[in-house]
Design an enzyme around this catalytic site. Structure first.
Site, PDB file in Angstrom:
ATOM      1  N   GLN A   1       0.824  -1.207   0.000  1.00 27.73           N
ATOM      2  CA  GLN A   1       0.000   0.000   0.000  1.00 27.73           C
ATOM      3  C   GLN A   1       0.855   1.252   0.000  1.00 27.73           C
ATOM      4  OE1 GLN A   1      -1.129   0.507   4.622  1.00 27.73           O
ATOM      5  NE2 GLN A   1      -1.722  -1.502   3.764  1.00 27.73           N
ATOM      6  N   HIS A  10       0.351   5.714   1.142  1.00 26.45           N
ATOM      7  CA  HIS A  10      -0.501   6.772   1.687  1.00 26.45           C
ATOM      8  C   HIS A  10      -0.211   8.088   0.971  1.00 26.45           C
ATOM      9  CE1 HIS A  10      -1.417   3.910   4.745  1.00 26.45           C
ATOM     10  NE2 HIS A  10      -0.246   3.993   5.333  1.00 26.45           N
ATOM     11  N   GLU A  70       3.836   8.184   8.693  1.00 23.70           N
ATOM     12  CA  GLU A  70       3.749   7.334   9.873  1.00 23.70           C
ATOM     13  C   GLU A  70       5.114   6.758  10.228  1.00 23.70           C
ATOM     14  OE1 GLU A  70       0.885   4.473   8.586  1.00 23.70           O
ATOM     15  OE2 GLU A  70       2.349   3.221   7.567  1.00 23.70           O
ATOM     16  N   HIS A 118       4.776   0.440   0.933  1.00 26.75           N
ATOM     17  CA  HIS A 118       5.194  -0.290   2.129  1.00 26.75           C
ATOM     18  C   HIS A 118       4.253  -1.455   2.421  1.00 26.75           C
ATOM     19  CE1 HIS A 118       2.263   2.688   3.635  1.00 26.75           C
ATOM     20  NE2 HIS A 118       1.988   1.785   4.572  1.00 26.75           N
ATOM     21  N   ARG A 170      -4.587   0.711  -1.464  1.00 19.49           N
ATOM     22  CA  ARG A 170      -4.056  -0.641  -1.642  1.00 19.49           C
ATOM     23  C   ARG A 170      -3.622  -0.851  -3.088  1.00 19.49           C
ATOM     24  NH1 ARG A 170      -9.040  -2.198   0.809  1.00 19.49           N
ATOM     25  NH2 ARG A 170      -8.867  -2.216   3.074  1.00 19.49           N
TER      26      ARG A 170
END
Length: 319
Positions: free
Chosen positions: A92, A94, A111, A169, A189
């Protein structure tokens, strides 16, 4: 506004586990549990005068009391979770702030993962191998071979891994991870091992950055703490507590103004104590929110406390 403990929220995921013991006294009754949300908007306040309210309500009603005068909005800035992966997560990516806002969301999702535990051979993917092209990424999605392009990292307990927005990642089984992220649950995804969940190919390709800053971060050991990670959106520290420690000593020198912080017990138990409010217990893997307007207090080591302090930051402003 006094510090308060937050009730964890147990979130089902297809790749999760049925039994969280000994980490949490929780057994799944339906879908496996993959994530324990510690600061989610739907988590509830467990102690103090605002008990029963959701964290989202607290931030909307009292943004400056929670975050300080520099708070850019009434939204909770960070989503902090513990991840329990028994199967591979999807591959996936972000979006960054710019792309998220293009699609009507307030922020993107940078993150990091702090490994609370790891089995021998545990791995995560953080980025693409050097030289991988966008055409190869597309071909990997179409042919189910995207894994071959991922940069795999071994994971050991105590590792900190940074995953900035735009990084392709994945998390593989074998580790328990404390994830700190911008409060955004946008996940695109790219490949999901045939599980039948929705893929987001076009948006993921728009979000992908072939080169990012993702990877392991070496801790910076200071006299009174260890900086595990400092990035534009949050700072994560490991704070030694020798019997007790004052709230003033928890703040870093560069924190010129009081702001929000979270105290997480990676191991052991603690207690937040003050003449101004009732004691707030910090259980193992528990989370206490310390608002910007909190009275002074002491954090007490009640047995084997391994204290992690997490503070939000806003790009262009101090912590």
């Amino acid at each position: 506004m006094t510090p308060f403990r937050i009730e964890p929220l147990f979130v089902g995921r297809v790749w999760g586990t049925n039994d969280l013991r000994p980490w949490y006294d929780q057994v799944a009754t339906g879908e496996p549990i993959g994530e324990v949300w510690l600061t989610g908007d739907d988590c509830r306040v467990a102690t103090g005068p605002h008990s029963g309210k959701t964290l989202g309500e607290i931030f909307r009603e009292m943004p400056q009391a929670m975050m300080g005068e520099d708070a850019p909005s009434g939204d909770s800035p960070l989503l902090i979770k513990v991840l329990f992966a028994q199967e591979k997560l999807s591959v996936q990516v972000h979006p960054d702030d710019r792309l998220a806002q293009k699609y009507g969301q307030p922020r993107g999702k940078t993150e990091c993962w702090y490994a609370l535990a790891a089995e021998a051979g545990a791995q995560v993917a953080a980025g693409l191998k050097a030289g991988v092209t966008m055409d190869e990424v597309k071909a990997g999605i179409e042919g189910g071979t995207l894994e071959k392009s991922l940069r795999m990292l071994p994971v050991h307990a105590g590792d900190m891994i940074y995953v900035d927005a735009g990084t392709v990642h994945a998390i593989w089984p074998g580790s328990v991870l404390l994830e700190t992220q911008q409060n955004c649950d946008l996940t695109y995804r790219m490949y999901d091992y045939g599980r039948g969940r929705e893929l987001h190919i076009e948006k993921s390709l728009e979000a992908v950055q072939l080169k990012t800053k993702a990877g392991k971060v070496m801790p910076r050991v200071l006299e009174d703490r260890t900086i595990l990670l400092a990035c534009p959106y949050f700072t994560i520290e490991r704070i030694p507590v020798d019997a007790s420690r004052s709230s003033a000593s928890l703040r870093r020198e560069e924190e010129s103004k009081a702001g929000l912080s979270y105290l997480f017990a990676a191991e052991g138990t603690g207690r937040v104590s003050s003449p101004s409010f009732r004691d707030v217990d910090l259980p193992p893997r528990g989370m206490v929110a310390v608002p910007a307007t909190s009275p002074i207090f002491a954090i007490l080591d009640m047995g084997g406390l391994d204290l992690i302090r997490i503070t939000p930051r806003w790009p262009g402003k101090g912590a």
